[in-house]
Design an enzyme around this catalytic site. Structure first.
Site, PDB file in Angstrom:
ATOM      1  CB  CYS A 183      97.516  89.079 162.867  1.00 26.99           C
ATOM      2  SG  CYS A 183      96.182  89.763 163.814  1.00 26.99           S
TER       3      CYS A 183
ATOM      4  NE  ARG B 203      98.788  86.627 157.652  1.00 26.51           N
ATOM      5  CZ  ARG B 203      98.351  85.418 157.356  1.00 26.51           C
ATOM      6  NH1 ARG B 203      98.527  84.959 156.144  1.00 26.51           N
ATOM      7  NH2 ARG B 203      97.756  84.664 158.240  1.00 26.51           N
TER       8      ARG B 203
ATOM      9  CD1 TRP C  77      91.677  93.252 159.531  1.00 20.40           C
ATOM     10  CD2 TRP C  77      90.798  91.662 160.821  1.00 20.40           C
ATOM     11  NE1 TRP C  77      90.318  93.225 159.299  1.00 20.40           N
ATOM     12  CE2 TRP C  77      89.756  92.258 160.083  1.00 20.40           C
ATOM     13  CE3 TRP C  77      90.476  90.638 161.712  1.00 20.40           C
ATOM     14  CZ2 TRP C  77      88.429  91.860 160.198  1.00 20.40           C
ATOM     15  CZ3 TRP C  77      89.154  90.235 161.831  1.00 20.40           C
ATOM     16  CH2 TRP C  77      88.150  90.849 161.071  1.00 20.40           C
TER      17      TRP C  77
ATOM     18  CG  ASN D   7      97.270  84.985 162.459  1.00 18.97           C
ATOM     19  OD1 ASN D   7      96.176  85.531 162.544  1.00 18.97           O
ATOM     20  ND2 ASN D   7      97.586  84.176 161.469  1.00 18.97           N
ATOM     21  N   GLY D   8      95.420  84.755 165.377  1.00 17.49           N
ATOM     22  CA  GLY D   8      94.379  83.773 165.685  1.00 17.49           C
ATOM     23  C   GLY D   8      93.479  84.307 166.781  1.00 17.49           C
TER      24      GLY D   8
ATOM     25  CD  GLU E  67      83.367  90.063 143.230  1.00 13.02           C
ATOM     26  OE1 GLU E  67      82.878  89.506 144.227  1.00 13.02           O
ATOM     27  OE2 GLU E  67      84.506  90.547 143.240  1.00 13.02           O
TER      28      GLU E  67
ATOM     29  CE  LYS F 170      85.886  93.420 144.758  1.00 16.21           C
ATOM     30  NZ  LYS F 170      86.059  92.010 144.747  1.00 16.21           N
TER      31      LYS F 170
ATOM     32  CD  GLU G  98      86.192  94.310 148.712  1.00 12.84           C
ATOM     33  OE1 GLU G  98      86.825  93.801 149.623  1.00 12.84           O
ATOM     34  OE2 GLU G  98      86.024  93.765 147.599  1.00 12.84           O
TER      35      GLU G  98
ATOM     36  CG  HIS H  98      58.817  89.081 144.538  1.00 12.91           C
ATOM     37  ND1 HIS H  98      57.499  88.685 144.452  1.00 12.91           N
ATOM     38  CD2 HIS H  98      59.408  88.658 143.390  1.00 12.91           C
ATOM     39  CE1 HIS H  98      57.310  88.039 143.316  1.00 12.91           C
ATOM     40  NE2 HIS H  98      58.448  88.009 142.643  1.00 12.91           N
TER      41      HIS H  98
ATOM     42  CE  LYS I 264      94.118  89.633 148.020  1.00  9.42           C
ATOM     43  NZ  LYS I 264      92.970  89.973 147.171  1.00  9.42           N
TER      44      LYS I 264
HETATM   45  O1  M6R Z   1      91.416  84.110 149.922  1.00  8.71           O
HETATM   46  P1  M6R Z   1      89.959  83.806 149.730  1.00  8.71           P
HETATM   47  O2  M6R Z   1      89.565  83.761 148.298  1.00  8.71           O
HETATM   48  O3  M6R Z   1      89.548  82.547 150.459  1.00  8.71           O
HETATM   49  O4  M6R Z   1      89.212  84.995 150.420  1.00  8.71           O
HETATM   50  C1  M6R Z   1      87.824  85.001 150.565  1.00  8.71           C
HETATM   51  C2  M6R Z   1      87.310  86.398 150.843  1.00  8.71           C
HETATM   52  O5  M6R Z   1      87.812  86.879 152.046  1.00  8.71           O
HETATM   53  C3  M6R Z   1      87.704  87.373 149.734  1.00  8.71           C
HETATM   54  O6  M6R Z   1      87.250  86.893 148.500  1.00  8.71           O
HETATM   55  C4  M6R Z   1      87.102  88.769 149.973  1.00  8.71           C
HETATM   56  O7  M6R Z   1      85.717  88.721 149.970  1.00  8.71           O
HETATM   57  C5  M6R Z   1      87.611  89.679 148.883  1.00  8.71           C
HETATM   58  N1  M6R Z   1      88.910  90.172 149.203  1.00  8.71           N
HETATM   59  C6  M6R Z   1      86.693  90.779 148.538  1.00  8.71           C
HETATM   60  O8  M6R Z   1      87.190  91.517 147.456  1.00  8.71           O
END
Ligand code: M6R
Length: 598
Positions: free
Chosen positions: A2, A26, A74, A98-99, A474, A478, A481, A497, A593
């Site tokens: 948020c 956010r 969020w 927020n929290g 990674e 990607k 998500e 395995h 984000k």
């Molecule tokens: O801001 P940060 O690098 O600490 O965020 C960590 C993860 O939330 C972030 O890397 C997330 O997995 C990515 N947005 C995925 O693409």
């Protein structure tokens, strides 16, 4: 997560909405604003992106000086609905948060059910405040009494019809900043980015801070004590980010990698690596512990190979959300590195607090200056990737790993264990990153065409070995998500395995086949999958006809050049698949984000 904003002044609706747009990264499940003027009250909440809120409040005109708060959500407790959107309201007050209020159920039990409209944890705050106000008849005392009752994490803003000129605020484990302009007017927000253009000084509140802001004054407290307020200059060069002709921020940020990497390297690379910002003897540590989440964790995992190969130092990588609840036995002489794009990720921040208490020396590798993780760490290195707006991390990943690669060389240099030849080779490779990270038009076109073959199936495996294995993780992250396909990164040698049982033509395997590391072994693993009818796409510079599909990268002899050109391919592939499916790659569903809640 948020994002929250608060403002006192004219043009209040526009100011709040502009601030929320900057905070949309956010969370964008819903948003809302509440504005109080002498003779007027306006509250609007809508589900979805801020543009919906903007549209829904377009007829509201207010020329008076007013107070207002705004929120982009969020969802943690309660679905994304209008009712669950913030601000939450009582009889005469409005709150945004927020929290997470961990004891909200307990607190609710003490109050009548009829008071509550939403399923959120936040709503309890406004009712507590009003109960306290009815008893104490003093806004500040009532607010203080309210936050004393809360457990969890919060950045809270509250306004009330009882004064119509004050914004009450409190912060614990969620970010909150107060900005000031030359006329002495204040503004509040989760991040510097959401402050108006004329805000030129700022304070980032500490945990436990609370107080009240009115038009031209501010009172700040912590632990019942009044605090002195020391505003710092805010860099006027706001990290403002526009799409610059690209349709999506993600695409722009993929293309930007070759230029931002120059900023990452600037003043740090000559005939050796230097980090002038570091004031510590980097050679003294017996081991390294790196802690992060998500993409930053994948960058950390890759760097383990480099720290061990180049700096010959034992390196352990920790997922922050796991580490914080373990009873870890950590090497007291280790260097603890937190990696984070935002510098706000709650789990990473909590681990940092934990290891500081244990007495470890801490270093942050972060993209956002002045963020919580930067401020709390003993030392920090900024990745200088520029503002990353797409939820899917791209340029933050490449810049983080480049910094970690340079750090491994720096440690080797300081320990005097790197030969001149190797140092020269690594530095040359680093200086060539600019061209390695360039996106050839023809590559993008090829990936765009090929992506249409990967829009069905029952899932993806991304396989690789050695340092390329975390890159496979990674690639899978990607894809899942933004495309919402199930995708898994796997060490290629482990497929036999268990997971190879899944192989059939509807199982898509994306295989990373570098020439620089374990080429023959990786090729055998690919052949095992082909033999079992998996649909395989190879990313590499050789063996064009081995599998069903092939995405060609240039021939490179350095492992990191192969690594980074494959990174570009994986980023483009996930983006193209997601776009073909009609998804918003900048704001994928259910995500935000910055993950500022655990
Ligand atoms: O801001 P940060 O690098 O600490 O965020 C960590 C993860 O939330 C972030 O890397 C997330 O997995 C990515 N947005 C995925 O693409």
């Amino acid at each position: 997560m948020c994002g929250i904003v608060g403002y006192i002044g004219k043009d209040i609706k526009e100011t709040l909405i502009d601030g929320l747009k900057e905070l949309e990264y956010r969370g964008y499940d819903s948003s809302g604003i509440a504005i109080l003027s002498k003779n007027d009250l306006f509250i609007k909440k809508t589900v979805g992106k801020i543009e919906n809120l903007e549209l829904a409040s377009k007829d509201y005109v207010n020329t008076e000086k007013s107070i207002g708060i705004g929120h982009t959500r969020w969802a943690t407790h309660g679905k994304p609905t209008d009712i669950n959107a913030h601000p939450h309201l009582g009889e005469f007050s409005f709150v945004i948060h927020n929290g997470i209020i961990e004891n909200f159920q307990e607190l609710k039990k003490e109050m009548s059910d009829d008071l509550f409209l939403s399923q959120t944890d936040t709503e309890v705050i406004v009712h507590l405040f009003e109960n306290n106000f009815n008893k104490l008849n003093d806004e500040l005392e009532a607010f203080k009494a309210t936050i004393k009752m809360l457990r969890g994490s919060y950045a809270i803003l509250l306004i009330s019809k009882t004064s119509k000129e004050n914004i009450y605020f409190a912060k614990l484990n969620s970010p909150l900043a107060i900005g000031k302009n030359d006329n002495g007017n204040y503004s509040l927000a989760s991040s510097d980015l959401a402050m108006q253009e004329d805000i030129n000084s700022i304070i980032h509140l500490d945990d436990g801070d609370y107080g009240v802001v009115c038009e031209d004054s501010i009172s700040l407290f912590n632990n019942e004590e009044k605090k002195n307020i020391a505003f710092k200059t805010l860099n006027s060069n706001k990290l403002f980010s526009q799409k610059e002709g690209y349709k999506f921020f993600m695409e722009k940020e993929i293309y930007e990698q070759s230029t931002v990497i120059c900023d990452t390297l600037a003043s740090r690379v000559s005939d050796k690596i230097s980090f002038d910002e570091l004031n510590m003897d980097i050679s003294k540590f017996s081991s390294i512990i790196i802690c992060a989440c998500g993409t930053s964790y994948n960058a950390a995992l890759s760097s383990k190979y480099l720290f061990e190969q180049i700096a010959k130092i034992s390196t352990n990588i920790e997922i922050a959300s796991e580490l914080r609840y373990r009873e870890p036995v950590l090497d007291k002489n280790a260097l603890f590195i937190s990696i984070s794009q935002s510098g706000e990720t709650a789990d990473t921040l909590e681990c940092l607090k934990m290891v500081k208490k244990m007495g470890l020396k801490t270093l942050a590798v972060c993209n956002v200056d002045n963020s919580a993780i930067v401020r709390l760490s003993d030392e920090y290195i900024l990745t200088r990737a520029g503002f990353e707006k797409g939820v899917a991390s791209t340029k933050s990943f490449t810049t983080q790993l480049t910094i970690l690669w340079m750090l491994s060389i720096f440690i080797a240099q300081e320990k005097n264990i790197i030969s001149d030849e190797l140092l020269e080779k690594e530095i040359k490779a680093i200086l060539e990153l600019y061209s390695v990270l360039e996106v050839p038009k023809i590559l993008h076109e090829k990936i765009h065409k090929l992506s249409k073959r990967y829009l069905h199936g029952h899932g993806f495996f991304f396989i690789a070995r050695d340092i390329f294995y975390p890159l496979a993780l990674e690639g899978a992250l990607k894809l899942k998500e933004i495309s919402y396909f199930h995708a898994e990164g796997y060490p290629a040698g482990e497929m036999k395995h268990g997971p190879i049982a899944l192989a059939d033509p509807e199982l898509f395997t994306i295989a990373l086949l570098p020439r620089s590391r374990l080429y023959e072994k990786m090729k055998s693993n690919i052949q095992e999958l082909i033999a079992r009818d998996s649909t395989v796409c190879i990313i590499g510079s050789s063996d064009k006809d081995l599998a069903d599909d092939f995405i060609e990268i240039k021939e490179y002899s350095h492992q990191m050049h192969e690594y980074f050109s494959m990174t570009i391919v994986l980023q483009l592939l996930s983006m193209e698949i997601a776009l073909r499916l009609g998804h918003d790659v900048d704001m994928p569903r259910n995500l935000a984000k910055s993950v500022t809640v655990e």
